[in-house]
Design a protein around this motif. Structure first.
Motif, PDB file in Angstrom:
ATOM      1  N   LEU A  76       1.001  -1.163   0.148  1.00  0.00           N
ATOM      2  CA  LEU A  76      -0.035  -0.074  -0.087  1.00  0.00           C
ATOM      3  C   LEU A  76       0.986   1.336  -0.039  1.00  0.00           C
ATOM      4  O   LEU A  76       2.091   1.324   0.452  1.00  0.00           O
ATOM      5  N   ASP A 125      -6.096  -6.409  -0.224  1.00  0.00           N
ATOM      6  CA  ASP A 125      -6.051  -4.878   0.245  1.00  0.00           C
ATOM      7  C   ASP A 125      -5.759  -4.021  -0.597  1.00  0.00           C
ATOM      8  O   ASP A 125      -6.365  -2.854  -0.753  1.00  0.00           O
ATOM      9  N   ASN A 129      -8.152  -0.955  -1.915  1.00  0.00           N
ATOM     10  CA  ASN A 129      -7.589   0.337  -1.712  1.00  0.00           C
ATOM     11  C   ASN A 129      -7.678   1.350  -2.929  1.00  0.00           C
ATOM     12  O   ASN A 129      -8.020   2.511  -2.890  1.00  0.00           O
TER      13      ASN A 129
END
Length: 424
Positions: A76, A125, A129
């Protein structure tokens, strides 16, 4: 004497560590690659910390808009920002980080579809995101269809088993980056493409157009701690394309290619530069971009390709203005297909303010100054020379950097010298 000292102190306070006056609003922004420019694997390049001490004031605030444009896609943005903050000794915000997958935020028509994602790290994730709401991983496919992953004898089912069909039909495929087990990912992605997303079916014999395929990070190689470059996601894509072609006789098609050298990536990076300037209250438009990288086929090619787009855009605007003044009407002009394509993203991101994107090559990563490139595009370009993706044509002008310097510290010094001299 006290008055003189006060004036000297005031002048010093208004000047950054690089010598740039901080009272003036910047009209340029910086785009930095990470691997090979700031780090080698997990090892910081010494010049990086020196460079970034020159880019911030005494309070740690950046003197100019800075965005880190990496083809990495296995984490991320916040994690990458934290890593950079630790390495560079300055505070980096996640909004200053652009991963190869960041432009996926704009592909809203796929956000509600069931997408298969390939890569490593927290891929579910990461997908959520950037906007996807219905995501399936390769590991989830393996669990539901255990008979499909057969290359590794040790992972084959010990007892006969039936498919556990508890997943929706896949509607699109997103390639984030190189996966851990290439044979598993190659097999199941091909399965999804040839069954049109339903792994309970056999391969379609007609080989109709396959599901939409979006790919991030086309780097054939990247530079870590080893003496020679290592395989990147571009190498995985070469394998996937070759297998699909061998099985079907047709070329694999991409809905979109993201990451450097894609123009889409530079559009998004320029948008982040403008956003950063606006948040700092800098109202002067950003006219120049400087892209610092170590890879001719991604960093330099991409920056030069975007610079070409900006030049064509400026020329087309001027042509339209002249035609309009001459006739008093709106006259359509001929533009390239690439510019037309980029106009689609202008509606999403607003028009760029930059008129140039200058490429600066450093010698601390992939680039080897002892290797020569073909001077003639008609020459036979071997894969060992042209490492760009097959959908990007080789153009000698696009892999010619504006400047070559030793490291990122020298690049920053050069940029400020250019800006202070007014030669930008």
């Amino acid at each position: 004497m006290k008055v003189l000292n006060a004036l000297v102190c005031a002048r010093r306070a208004a000047v950054g560590r690089c010598g740039l006056c901080t009272q003036h609003q910047p009209t340029f922004g910086l785009l930095f690659d990470i691997d090979g420019v700031l780090v080698r694997g997990k090892t910081p390049i010494p010049a990086a910390k020196r460079a970034f001490q020159k880019l911030v004031d005494s309070k740690g605030q950046f003197l100019v808009p800075v965005v880190f444009v990496t083809n990495a896609g296995n984490c991320l943005r916040q994690k990458k920002a934290d890593q950079l903050s630790h390495i560079l000794g300055v505070h980096i915000l996640q909004d200053q980080v652009m991963m190869s997958h960041s432009p996926l935020r704009m592909f809203k028509k796929y956000h509600d579809k069931c997408v298969l994602v390939s890569g490593q790290g927290p891929v579910l994730d990461i997908a959520k995101n950037v906007g996807f709401t219905n995501v399936v991983s390769v590991d989830m496919l393996r669990e539901s269809f255990p008979l499909l992953d057969m290359v590794d004898h040790n992972r084959r089912p010990k007892l006969p088993s039936s498919p556990v069909v508890n997943l929706p039909r896949v509607e699109a495929v997103v390639l984030f980056g190189e996966p851990i087990r290439w044979e598993t990912n190659l097999q199941l992605i091909i399965d999804v493409l040839l069954t049109h997303g339903n792994l309970s079916d056999v391969y379609e014999s007609t080989h109709s157009p396959h599901l939409p395929l979006l790919a991030c990070n086309m780097d054939l190689m990247w530079m870590a701690e080893a003496h020679s470059p290592r395989f990147g996601h571009g190498t995985f894509m070469v394998c996937l394309e070759s297998i699909y072609k061998k099985v079907t006789g047709k070329d694999l098609k991409y809905e979109a290619l993201m990451g450097k050298p894609s123009e889409l990536t530079y559009h998004f990076a320029e948008y982040l530069i403008r956003e950063q300037a606006a948040q700092r209250g800098w109202r002067e438009p950003i006219r120049s971009l400087y892209a610092v990288g170590d890879n001719l086929m991604t960093d330099i090619y991409g920056a030069n390709l975007y610079n070409r787009y900006l030049e064509e855009r400026t020329t087309n605007k001027t042509t339209k203005a002249v035609a309009k003044v001459g006739t008093g009407t709106q006259v359509p002009t001929t533009v390239t297909q690439e510019v037309d394509m980029n106009n689609v993203w202008e509606s999403e991101l607003a028009s760029p303010s930059a008129t140039s994107c200058k490429s600066i090559l450093v010698c601390t990563g992939v680039y080897n100054p002892h290797l020569e490139l073909p001077k003639d595009s008609n020459q036979c370009i071997k894969e060992t020379v042209f490492h760009g993706h097959r959908d990007f044509r080789f153009d000698p002008a696009l892999v010619e950097p504006e400047k070559i310097v030793q490291d990122v510290d020298a690049a920053v010094e050069l940029i400020f010298e250019i800006e202070k001299s007014g030669k930008a």
